[in-house]
Every structure is written in structure tokens, then in C-alpha cells.
Design an enzyme around this catalytic site. Structure first.
Site, short mmCIF file in Angstrom:
data_model
loop_
_atom_site.label_atom_id
_atom_site.label_comp_id
_atom_site.label_asym_id
_atom_site.label_seq_id
_atom_site.Cartn_x
_atom_site.Cartn_y
_atom_site.Cartn_z
CB THR A 236 -6.08 29.87 -28.48
OG1 THR A 236 -4.65 29.77 -28.44
CG2 THR A 236 -6.67 29.02 -27.36
CB THR A 237 -3.02 31.03 -32.81
OG1 THR A 237 -2.28 31.17 -31.59
CG2 THR A 237 -2.53 32.07 -33.81
NE ARG B 158 -4.11 19.84 -31.31
CZ ARG B 158 -2.97 20.24 -31.87
NH1 ARG B 158 -2.36 21.33 -31.40
NH2 ARG B 158 -2.43 19.58 -32.87
CE LYS C 123 2.56 18.10 -38.35
NZ LYS C 123 3.25 19.40 -38.43
CD GLU D 71 -0.70 34.09 -27.00
OE1 GLU D 71 0.12 34.22 -26.07
OE2 GLU D 71 -0.89 33.02 -27.59
CD GLN E 100 1.46 24.89 -36.12
OE1 GLN E 100 1.21 25.50 -35.08
NE2 GLN E 100 1.55 23.57 -36.16
NE ARG F 140 1.73 24.70 -30.09
CZ ARG F 140 1.90 25.40 -31.21
NH1 ARG F 140 1.87 26.72 -31.17
NH2 ARG F 140 2.04 24.79 -32.37
CB SER F 141 -5.87 24.05 -27.17
OG SER F 141 -5.26 23.27 -26.18
CE LYS G 298 1.91 25.36 -43.28
NZ LYS G 298 2.30 24.02 -42.77
#
Length: 383
Positions: free
Chosen positions: A79-80, A181, A297, A97, A285, A76-77, A288
Site C-alpha cells: 500500500t505504501t 499480496r 524473502k 497514513e 523500502q 505489508r501488501s 528505492k
């Protein structure tokens, strides 16, 4: 008569024996050749077809000395997003992954840490050299074979960079991208999206921030030690200023600039473009264009007692340049293109988060930057 019959039988036996010896000898030579081929490094002679910008193809040899790219960080930093933007480059392939790479690296680390286990392996002839050779072959096989061939191959398994030092040892020409992040944002994303991560208690912000601190400290320390082989990239700055950071990144990787990296969303699902997994939580996510919707958030969602103890719970926030007391933070002002992307998303009803929520209320200050000798950019909120 009998003597002639014996003579004919002897001649027949001699012919049959000669033919048998000939075929057995030929078979033995073939077996020897196959054994020799298999005794070579598993992927030392692996050939694949290059994907080029003009869709031309040519033979290409994959081996441990090729310039691999590893993307990692705490889940959740960003990477994707990073790998999707790189995947948009016609000469780069990252892909989804693999999940197995960080697990096999963790297993190797466990063997090395246990003195008793290492002694047993050495006694069995399974030395570090044997293990390193096997790890090179296994990891390279996974990276090469799980997606399309390309000039530059890239792996994105977030926790693989916990073994950054070891990867740099067995792949001497590899380079590493450490995504950083704000830990508060990463943890809120884990908890709100119910992203299961081994060892993280998703019912506790305090526990998750503690584990985030430990994980990012491990990876960041190794990144600094790797010197010019590792580039830390702040997710917030990548999102706010994508062109600036992608130019910096491609220069670091010695990859020619290509405008496609700024439009990854246009290449999703296309041949030679960006392949996304249906089961990875970030997929919805990164379809986009780059936008600022996710930056803040977390504001107003973390328990008061955790916010109060933030400098103690997550001291890496300050070390990485984040203000542990800033709530909300000032990440900076986005580029015009990013603002347009965000407004467009909002008009389409994707997410009704105000564009200006990434700025300090009533503030128009930009995020101050300072450059380390390593080349890492650290933010300093200026609210």
C-alpha cells in the site's frame, strides 16, 4: 427649570436606548449569519488552493461528491509503494497514513452491529443519516487538511477498506484500490520487521496467516461487490510490470498518464512530490526505485507444519490465484527497467538478494494471467 431638565433626560435616555437597540440588532444579525454558515455541511463550502502541474493555483471546492481515492489492503501488501507512486503524479496527493480514519470507521461499524446501541442512538435522535453526515465531514476534513491540496485527493490507511461498502455509500464518486499480496510474504514481512498489528500474534506464523486470510477475505468480497468502483492490484505484478499496471490504474481512476509515477524515488521530499513518514515501517523500502528484492524473502522462513497446512490455514491464497503449495513460487519475469533497478540496488549494497530468486529454479515461464469481468487480474503460477 425642573420640567426642562426632565425633558433633556428623557431625550438622552431615548438616544442611548436607540443606539443600544441598533448595536444589539446588528450583533444579532451577525450571530444569525454565523449560525447559518455553521449549519451548512462542514466542508460543503471549504475552499483550498489547487496544486497543478504548472504550479498555478485556483480556488477549488472540496465536498463529499469529489472523486476521492482510497488505497487499502492487509498491512505489508504494497500500500505504501502504491501511494508513493500515485503521489509522484503532479495532480495527486495521498500523503502518510492518518491512522484515525480506520479507527473511526471501526467505531461506526461497532455501533451499527450492536442492536441495543443502535436503538439507543436512534432514541437520542442520532440516526444513520446524522451519523453518515458527521462521518462524511470528519473523514473529508482529515483527508483534505492533513496534506497539500491537489486535484485528486487520496487516502492510504490499509484497514480502511474493511469498510469499503460504507465508504462507497457516503462518498458516491470515490474509487478504491485494493492491494493484494501473497499472504506468506505479507506475514513474513510483519514478523521479520516486527510490525505491530492489532490482533496479530507476531510469534506465530499460523495465527498471522489465519488473521491475514480473514482480513483479505473481508476486503476482497467488498471490492467485488463494489464492481467498477474497486480495482484489485497484485503487488507482485505492480513490481514486475510497473508501467503496465500504473497505466491500467490511472485509466481506472480517470487521471491523465504522467511518466513521473514510474520514478517516485526522485520526488521524495520535494514540493508537490512524495512526502514520507519517519515512523512508518515501509519508508526505508519505498525510497528505492521499484525493484524485486522483497518478493520472495519469505521462502525458507515459514515453519514446515504451517507450510503443510497452508491450504487450510489460508484458503484465500488459492482464491486470489496463488499456489499454496509453491515454495518457492513463480511470480514471473520482471521488466528490463525493474531488473536494472534491482541490480543497481544490489551493487550499492542495499540488499544482496539475487534477482533471479523471484523465478522458479531453472524455469523461464511467465506468470499466466486471466482477466475477470470485474477487471481484476489474478495470477496463476506456471511452474
Amino acid at each position: 427649570m425642573i420640567g426642562k431638565l426632565k425633558q433633556n433626560l428623557l431625550v438622552a435616555c431615548l438616544v442611548i436606548s436607540s443606539v443600544t437597540v441598533f448595536y444589539l440588532g446588528r450583533h444579532a444579525m451577525e450571530c444569525h449569519q454565523r449560525i447559518e454558515e455553521r449549519s451548512q455541511p462542514l466542508l460543503g463550502s471549504l475552499h483550498a488552493t489547487l496544486r497543478t502541474g504548472n504550479n498555478l493555483s485556483s480556488p477549488f471546492v472540496y465536498n463529499k461528491d469529489m472523486p476521492l481515492i482510497f488505497i487499502g489492503g492487509v498491512p505489508r501488501s504494497g500500500t505504501t509503494l502504491m501511494r508513493a507512486m500515485l503521489d509522484a503524479h503532479p495532480e495527486v496527493r495521498c500523503g502518510e497514513e492518518t491512522r484515525v480514519i480506520p479507527r473511526i470507521l471501526a467505531m461506526k461499524q461497532m455501533w451499527s452491529r450492536s442492536g441495543r446501541e443502535k436503538m439507543r442512538l436512534d432514541e437520542a435522535g442520532v440516526t444513520d443519516e446524522v451519523l453518515d453526515s458527521a462521518m462524511q465531514a470528519f473523514l473529508l476534513e482529515i483527508i483534505v487538511k492533513h496534506g497539500e491540496p491537489a486535484t485528486y485527493l487520496c487516502n492510504k490507511d490499509p484497514f480502511a477498506l474493511k469498510s469499503l461498502t460504507y465508504l462507497a455509500k457516503i462518498f458516491p464518486r470515490a474509487k478504491f484500490i485494493l492491494m493484494i499480496r501473497d499472504g506468506r510474504a505479507s506475514v513474513h514481512s510483519m514478523i521479520s520487521r516486527k510490525v505491530t498489528i492489532a490482533g496479530f500474534d507476531l510469534n506465530s506464523y499460523r495465527d498471522c496467516l489465519t488473521k491475514w486470510n480473514r482480513a483479505i477475505e473481508t476486503m476482497y468480497t467488498q471490492c467485488l461487490e463494489a464492481a467498477d468502483k474497486c480495482l484489485p492490484v497484485h503487488y507482485e505484478q505492480l513490481v514486475l510490470h510497473p508501467e503496465k499496471w500504473m497505466r491500467t490504474l490511472l485509466k481506472f481512476l480517470n487521471i491523465p498518464w504522467n511518466e513521473a509515477v514510474l520514478h517516485h524515488e526522485e520526488l521524495i521530499g520535494k514540493a508537490g512530490g512524495v512526502s514520507l513518514s519517519k515512523v512508518e515501517r515501509s519508508t526505508d523500502q519505498v525510497i528505492k526505485p521499484v525493484n524485486v528484492e522483497a518478493l520472495s524473502k519469505w521462502v525458507g522462513k515459514i515453519p514446515v507444519d504451517v507450510l503443510r497446512d497452508m491450504p487450510v490455514i489460508a484458503p484465500m491464497l488459492a482464491r486470489l490465484g496463488y499456489d499454496p503449495h509453491a515454495n518457492p513460487p513463480n511470480y514471473g519475469r520482471p521488466d528490463p527497467r525493474v531488473l536494472d533497478n534491482t541490480r543497481r540496488n544490489q551493487q550499492e549494497g542495499a540488499n544482496q538478494v539475487p534477482v533471479d530468486s523471484v523465478l522458479c529454479p531453472g524455469s523461464h515461464h511467465r506468470w499466466a494471467l486471466r482477466t475477470e469481468s470485474l477487471g481484476a487480474i489474478r495470477p496463476r503460477p506456471s511452474c
